[in-house]
Scaffold this active site. Structure first.
Site, PDB file in Angstrom:
ATOM      1  N   THR A 106       0.824  -1.223  -0.119  1.00 36.33           N
ATOM      2  CA  THR A 106      -0.043   0.004   0.038  1.00 36.33           C
ATOM      3  C   THR A 106       0.923   1.350   0.067  1.00 36.33           C
ATOM      4  OG1 THR A 106      -1.705  -1.098   1.498  1.00 36.33           O
ATOM      5  CG2 THR A 106      -1.867   1.110   1.491  1.00 36.33           C
ATOM      6  N   VAL A 152     -11.725  -6.895  -0.510  1.00 43.32           N
ATOM      7  CA  VAL A 152     -11.251  -5.560  -0.494  1.00 43.32           C
ATOM      8  C   VAL A 152     -10.478  -5.395   0.830  1.00 43.32           C
ATOM      9  CG1 VAL A 152     -12.346  -3.150  -0.011  1.00 43.32           C
ATOM     10  CG2 VAL A 152     -13.283  -4.538  -1.892  1.00 43.32           C
ATOM     11  N   GLY A 179       0.007  -3.243   5.151  1.00 43.08           N
ATOM     12  CA  GLY A 179       0.043  -4.858   5.742  1.00 43.08           C
ATOM     13  C   GLY A 179      -1.519  -5.336   5.661  1.00 43.08           C
TER      14      GLY A 179
HETATM   15  N1  GLY Z   1      -3.233  -3.119   3.239  1.00 41.74           N
HETATM   16  C1  GLY Z   1      -3.702  -3.444   1.834  1.00 41.74           C
HETATM   17  C2  GLY Z   1      -4.636  -4.710   1.838  1.00 41.74           C
HETATM   18  O1  GLY Z   1      -4.573  -5.414   2.726  1.00 41.74           O
HETATM   19  O2  GLY Z   1      -5.264  -4.694   0.808  1.00 41.74           O
END
Ligand code: GLY
Length: 333
Positions: free
Chosen positions: A193, A222, A245
């Site tokens: 991310t 998602v 994460g």
């Molecule tokens: N942190 C991004 C996801 O888990 O999609």
């Protein structure tokens, strides 16, 4: 553990002791939290904080936006746009790893200094999901659009269909199909991310978060990144937080909201990030098997960073430097 930290653990976060006396101590007369006075060197000189080493060029882009007269929202959008446009990034934008069916699907959100928010989830074939999220915020009565609806809205706003397919991502997916086993690889698959928090020259805060999500996820999955209060939360009176994460762990604990609320109740950004990681530990017996990292900024421009495992890095642009730093972590493996 400091006395104040003990107090936070024993009261604000468990609900014990939140009587009138404590509230009087924690809250100003207008009901807002007592917060660090915005009088630091950083306040009004600008700041950009973002996840991972890839945050360096994103911070640069955000800074340029500020220098061209942009506000914190422009900084946040332009910053993460830079990462989204880098198709060699395998975890953000259209170059990102696909889902189990071979499709790259994108999640993003954005939040401004007035508490407005926009989000898109499960969006395909659009290069800049964070900008679509901004349009959702600014041009619709809604906060979230998903899938086909988000895609059609993007087209109606003039975003072009982009059919880019990353050879590298597809190759990795075909390799994954041989076993079809999913086990997050800490700090590799999980550096998934870009979350970016910007403070502008008015001392206002905004943020954006964008990702292609977990590699080889189930179709339709998602993560935390487009969830307001999950992957991002901004409260201009208090501060802002973002995460990276394993999104499921962040969502279950309302991670970024928790960090900001901890700051509202008097925690420093560092203490607040630690509190949110502790919450994940408390709620997940398997917490050693995955990575989550939080970043936070308060109104004085103080920052915090904390992760479950070592290896989480962040990029900080402030007072003339733009550098990568290593986050502290719960575990020392
Ligand atoms: N942190 C991004 C996801 O888990 O999609």
């Amino acid at each position: 553990m400091t006395n104040r930290r003990k107090f936070l653990k024993a009261s604000a976060f468990t609900g014990i002791g939140l009587g009138a006396g404590v509230l009087t101590r924690l809250f100003a007369q207008n009901g807002s939290a007592v917060r660090t006075a915005p009088n630091s060197e950083v306040f009004k000189s600008g700041l950009v904080l973002s996840t991972w080493d890839a945050g360096i060029p994103a911070n640069e882009a955000a800074w340029k936006a500020m220098e061209s007269g942009g506000n914190a929202l422009d900084m946040a959008e332009k910053g993460v746009n830079d990462t989204e446009a880098n198709f060699s990034n395998l975890t953000v934008g259209l170059g990102g790893f696909p889902d189990r069916d071979g499709h790259t699907t994108l999640d993003a959100c954005i939040m401004d200094s007035t508490g407005n928010a926009g989000s898109v989830m499960f969006l395909e074939h659009i290069k800049h999901p964070a900008s679509v999220a901004r349009r959702v915020m600014e041009k619709t009565p809604h906060v979230i659009l998903v899938g086909e609806g988000a895609y059609q809205f993007a087209l109606s706003e003039g975003f072009p269909h982009d059919s880019y397919v990353s050879e590298e991502s597809q190759k990795a997916w075909k390799e994954w199909l041989k076993t079809s086993q999913y086990k997050p690889i800490i700090n590799i698959e999980n550096h998934d991310t870009i979350g970016l928090i910007a403070m502008d020259t008015q001392g206002d805060l905004a943020g954006a978060c964008t990702t292609s999500g977990m590699a080889f996820k189930m179709r339709g999955r998602v993560g935390d990144s487009p969830i307001i209060g999950g992957g991002l939360y901004v409260d201009n009176e208090v501060g802002a937080a973002t995460s990276s994460g394993l999104g499921e762990a962040v969502i279950r604990t309302c991670g970024s909201f928790l960090v900001v609320e901890a700051m509202r109740h008097g925690a420093s950004p560092q203490e607040a990030c630690e509190e949110a990681i502790q919450r994940i530990k408390m709620k997940h017996t398997n917490y050693k098997d995955f990575q989550v990292g939080y970043l936070a900024v308060n109104k004085a421009g103080e920052i915090g960073a904390y992760a479950i495992h070592p290896g989480f890095t962040y990029s900080l642009h402030k007072l003339g430097t733009n550098k990568v730093y290593k986050s502290a972590s719960l575990l020392d493996n």
